[in-house]
Design a protein around this motif. Structure first.
Motif, PDB file in Angstrom:
ATOM      1  N   LYS A  57       0.815  -1.210   0.000  1.00 35.16           N
ATOM      2  CA  LYS A  57       0.000   0.000   0.000  1.00 35.16           C
ATOM      3  C   LYS A  57       0.853   1.265   0.000  1.00 35.16           C
ATOM      4  CE  LYS A  57      -3.966   2.104   2.175  1.00 35.16           C
ATOM      5  NZ  LYS A  57      -5.055   1.932   3.115  1.00 35.16           N
ATOM      6  N   GLY A  58       1.998   1.225   0.686  1.00 38.66           N
ATOM      7  CA  GLY A  58       2.806   2.425   0.808  1.00 38.66           C
ATOM      8  C   GLY A  58       4.128   2.434   0.078  1.00 38.66           C
ATOM      9  N   THR A  59       4.515   1.298  -0.535  1.00 34.69           N
ATOM     10  CA  THR A  59       5.827   1.243  -1.180  1.00 34.69           C
ATOM     11  C   THR A  59       5.812   0.391  -2.443  1.00 34.69           C
ATOM     12  OG1 THR A  59       6.520  -0.693   0.098  1.00 34.69           O
ATOM     13  CG2 THR A  59       7.098   1.461   1.007  1.00 34.69           C
ATOM     14  N   LEU A  60       6.796   0.645  -3.279  1.00 38.79           N
ATOM     15  CA  LEU A  60       7.119  -0.224  -4.400  1.00 38.79           C
ATOM     16  C   LEU A  60       8.561  -0.648  -4.174  1.00 38.79           C
ATOM     17  CD1 LEU A  60       7.016  -1.536  -7.200  1.00 38.79           C
ATOM     18  CD2 LEU A  60       7.525   0.722  -8.172  1.00 38.79           C
ATOM     19  N   LYS A  61       8.789  -1.940  -4.054  1.00 36.32           N
ATOM     20  CA  LYS A  61      10.137  -2.458  -3.832  1.00 36.32           C
ATOM     21  C   LYS A  61      10.614  -3.141  -5.102  1.00 36.32           C
ATOM     22  CE  LYS A  61       9.597  -2.905   1.089  1.00 36.32           C
ATOM     23  NZ  LYS A  61       9.708  -3.743   2.272  1.00 36.32           N
ATOM     24  N   LEU A  62      11.685  -2.594  -5.684  1.00 35.34           N
ATOM     25  CA  LEU A  62      12.265  -3.156  -6.894  1.00 35.34           C
ATOM     26  C   LEU A  62      13.355  -4.150  -6.508  1.00 35.34           C
ATOM     27  CD1 LEU A  62      12.669   0.057  -9.065  1.00 35.34           C
ATOM     28  CD2 LEU A  62      10.838  -1.640  -9.183  1.00 35.34           C
ATOM     29  N   SER A  63      13.247  -5.340  -7.024  1.00 33.88           N
ATOM     30  CA  SER A  63      14.266  -6.363  -6.799  1.00 33.88           C
ATOM     31  C   SER A  63      15.436  -6.079  -7.730  1.00 33.88           C
ATOM     32  CB  SER A  63      13.676  -7.738  -7.095  1.00 33.88           C
ATOM     33  OG  SER A  63      14.672  -8.716  -7.035  1.00 33.88           O
ATOM     34  N   CYS A  64      16.613  -5.931  -7.151  1.00 35.62           N
ATOM     35  CA  CYS A  64      17.799  -5.592  -7.933  1.00 35.62           C
ATOM     36  C   CYS A  64      18.962  -6.518  -7.589  1.00 35.62           C
ATOM     37  CB  CYS A  64      18.220  -4.152  -7.653  1.00 35.62           C
ATOM     38  SG  CYS A  64      16.962  -2.916  -8.029  1.00 35.62           S
ATOM     39  N   THR A  96      13.627   0.954  -2.878  1.00 35.01           N
ATOM     40  CA  THR A  96      12.263   1.222  -2.437  1.00 35.01           C
ATOM     41  C   THR A  96      11.820   2.619  -2.833  1.00 35.01           C
ATOM     42  OG1 THR A  96      12.579  -0.261  -0.552  1.00 35.01           O
ATOM     43  CG2 THR A  96      10.740   1.277  -0.428  1.00 35.01           C
ATOM     44  N   LEU A  97      10.628   2.699  -3.419  1.00 35.71           N
ATOM     45  CA  LEU A  97       9.981   3.970  -3.724  1.00 35.71           C
ATOM     46  C   LEU A  97       8.843   4.145  -2.730  1.00 35.71           C
ATOM     47  CD1 LEU A  97       9.520   6.454  -5.576  1.00 35.71           C
ATOM     48  CD2 LEU A  97       7.990   5.012  -6.923  1.00 35.71           C
ATOM     49  N   ASP A  98       8.877   5.238  -1.983  1.00 33.46           N
ATOM     50  CA  ASP A  98       7.813   5.549  -1.029  1.00 33.46           C
ATOM     51  C   ASP A  98       6.641   6.130  -1.812  1.00 33.46           C
ATOM     52  OD1 ASP A  98       6.105   6.569   0.891  1.00 33.46           O
ATOM     53  OD2 ASP A  98       7.696   7.434   2.099  1.00 33.46           O
ATOM     54  N   LEU A  99       5.589   5.345  -1.968  1.00 31.45           N
ATOM     55  CA  LEU A  99       4.437   5.782  -2.755  1.00 31.45           C
ATOM     56  C   LEU A  99       3.692   6.921  -2.083  1.00 31.45           C
ATOM     57  CD1 LEU A  99       3.113   2.259  -3.818  1.00 31.45           C
ATOM     58  CD2 LEU A  99       4.468   3.846  -5.186  1.00 31.45           C
ATOM     59  N   VAL A 100       3.615   6.906  -0.762  1.00 36.00           N
ATOM     60  CA  VAL A 100       2.906   7.953  -0.037  1.00 36.00           C
ATOM     61  C   VAL A 100       3.596   9.300  -0.251  1.00 36.00           C
ATOM     62  CG1 VAL A 100       2.177   8.744   2.253  1.00 36.00           C
ATOM     63  CG2 VAL A 100       2.056   6.308   1.666  1.00 36.00           C
ATOM     64  N   ASP A 101       4.909   9.312  -0.183  1.00 37.64           N
ATOM     65  CA  ASP A 101       5.684  10.543  -0.347  1.00 37.64           C
ATOM     66  C   ASP A 101       5.546  11.116  -1.756  1.00 37.64           C
ATOM     67  OD1 ASP A 101       7.595  12.537   0.501  1.00 37.64           O
ATOM     68  OD2 ASP A 101       9.086  11.472  -0.702  1.00 37.64           O
ATOM     69  N   THR A 102       5.459  10.249  -2.756  1.00 39.30           N
ATOM     70  CA  THR A 102       5.391  10.719  -4.142  1.00 39.30           C
ATOM     71  C   THR A 102       3.971  10.954  -4.636  1.00 39.30           C
ATOM     72  OG1 THR A 102       5.328   8.465  -5.002  1.00 39.30           O
ATOM     73  CG2 THR A 102       7.501   9.484  -4.753  1.00 39.30           C
TER      74      THR A 102
END
Length: 90
Positions: free
Chosen positions: A13-20, A34-40
């Motif tokens: 719900k609050g993040t997108l975690k890219l596997s790298c 990790t991209l914080d979806l709430v912040d963006t």
């Protein structure tokens, strides 16, 4: 150290975690960007989700970093959100 590869990138719900994968010499190490979806103000759906779903997994650490940086830099542009299919208030 042997790399453990994730099969997909993970949305919550609050993040997108890219596997790298970080490569140093012959050693591959799994890392998460990790991209914080709430912040963006981004959310799952539209073109953004399709792009992430069709991207390689795991992706290189550098490409993951660049994608997160690009998305953060574009987060407050309403045209970007419209193009990505993220209409309305999140």
């Amino acid at each position: 150290m042997e790399a453990v590869e994730q099969a997909k990138h993970v949305w919550s719900k609050g993040t997108l975690k890219l596997s790298c994968i970080r490569t140093r010499g012959d050693v591959e190490t799994p890392v998460i960007k990790t991209l914080d979806l709430v912040d963006t103000g981004y959310r799952r759906g539209g073109l953004l989700e399709e792009m992430v779903a069709s991207s390689e997994c795991p992706m290189s650490d550098q490409r993951g970093y660049k994608l997160i940086r690009l998305l953060k830099a574009s987060a407050h542009d309403p045209d970007v959100k419209h193009i990505l299919g993220l209409r309305g208030k999140v």
